[in-house]
Design a protein around this motif. Structure first.
Motif: not given
Length: 381
Positions: A48-53, A74-87, A362-365
């Motif tokens: 969760a903190l890897s982006f800031f680290l 980067g991947y985690w930020i993208a995952a959170l982004y799509y988690f919000i939409i999917l949730a 950021g997210p490499p996608i």
């Protein structure tokens, strides 16, 4: 005010991560009950903190460790982004299931587990597809006619690349592939429309990427402008030196007459004023240095205030910056922000091409946008 915004952002970020972590633990606990709860949350916190680290650790972490944090983050930020939409979609589905079946349809099944797992599976598929799409570039072609004479030239083959974001995520191997693709298009001239490096110039220097740029084969050379990320890095003088050594002609509110046939006008990025306190020169002033009977081509990282370029008598402009949103549905936002966030637009004699860029930030996608190199065939009068 800035601190308040920061506190609000961190609170929201923490709340989303906690929600994801709890859902993940529900799945882990049922499928892998031997996993220790403390170990799970320690690993989760690192992710969760890897982006800031990654963003903050460049100065004190080894480059390989910093790169790993940037990639995971980067991947985690993208995952959170799509988690919000999917949730949100999941909540709607759960209501529909309850209304449609009154619980009969899924009796005997752990519906909560199934739906939670479905979110993570869909996110994994999106990230896998987005990774493939981001690392496999396409050649986008345009044919444009400019109603002016260009000396002895009847046509010009322009290759344009923007937003490469060279750094810990987009590295030298992808740069090598990009150079091969550029040379395969046999360009007369190559334009780099900003954000060549991703904030920090260090990977560019340590991996000797300048020597790779020297391999570009172009009749009239390689011209570039700065983007906002070069300015974010804050080492403009070092960047200017590195580009010069790489045989890249950097134009900061500069004008170059090429082959006595056409002009290349490179604008300083609008973000530069926040770093050096100096506003960039007005486009009309730059054009005064040109013979308007010859074609005028402008490079401007961000496609902003394009009406000014049109009024000044610019024939063709190349821009980037937008990434076309990079991943859906962010492209719906860039469409609202910019008059043209991607593609080709012609208004009277003014032409503009905005590329979605080659690299990622950021997210490499990329989902709903392409990694691309632009080939533009220009015919003159």
């Amino acid at each position: 005010m800035v601190y308040l915004i920061g506190i609000i952002f961190l609170t929201i970020f923490a709340a989303i991560n906690l929600t994801v972590g709890l859902r993940g633990w529900i799945i882990i606990r049922q499928l892998l009950p031997f996993i220790n709860v403390y170990l799970y949350w320690i690993l989760f916190a690192f992710i969760a903190l890897s982006f800031f680290l990654g963003r903050l650790g460049g100065k004190f972490l080894p480059s390989t460790v910093d790169a790993a944090f940037n990639i995971v983050g980067g991947y985690w930020i993208a995952a959170l982004y799509y988690f919000i939409i999917l949730a949100v979609l999941l909540a709607i589905v759960k209501v529909l299931i309850k209304l449609a079946s009154s619980g009969v349809l899924f009796r005997g099944y752990n519906v909560e587990l199934i739906l939670n797992m479905s979110i993570f599976i869909v996110i994994f598929i999106i990230l896998a597809y987005g990774t493939y799409n981001a690392t496999h570039s396409k050649i986008i072609k345009y044919d444009i006619a400019i109603d002016k004479r260009a000396g002895d030239l009847k046509n010009l083959n322009i290759v344009t690349v923007s937003d490469i974001h060279l750094g810990s995520i987009v590295g030298k191997s992808r740069l090598n592939k990009m150079i091969v693709e550029i040379n395969g298009l046999k360009p007369d001239i190559v334009f780099l429309c900003g954000d060549i490096v991703d904030d920090d110039i260090s990977p560019f220097l340590t991996e000797n990427m300048g020597e790779t740029f020297k391999q570009i084969k172009s009749k009239y050379g390689v011209y570039a402008v700065l983007g906002n990320h070069e300015y974010i890095g804050g080492n403009i003088q070092e960047i200017e030196k590195a580009y010069k050594e790489a045989n890249i002609i950097l134009l900061k509110d500069g004008v170059e007459k090429v082959n006595n046939s056409f002009y290349v006008v490179g604008r300083d990025d609008v973000s530069g004023v926040r770093v050096n306190g100096k506003k960039r020169e007005d486009i009309s002033k730059l054009i005064e240095r040109c013979d308007k009977t010859l074609p005028i081509i402008v490079l401007d990282h961000q496609p902003v205030k394009i009406e000014e370029a049109k009024s000044a008598g610019v024939d063709l402009q190349f821009s980037g910056h937008t990434h076309k949103g990079q991943f859906f549905p962010t492209n719906l936002i860039t469409k609202k922000i910019f008059k043209i966030d991607y593609g080709y637009l012609k208004e009277d004699k003014f032409n503009i091409i905005v590329t979605s860029g080659f690299g990622t930030w950021g997210p490499p996608i990329r989902v709903g946008s392409n990694s691309e190199i632009v080939k533009t065939e220009v015919d003159f009068k």
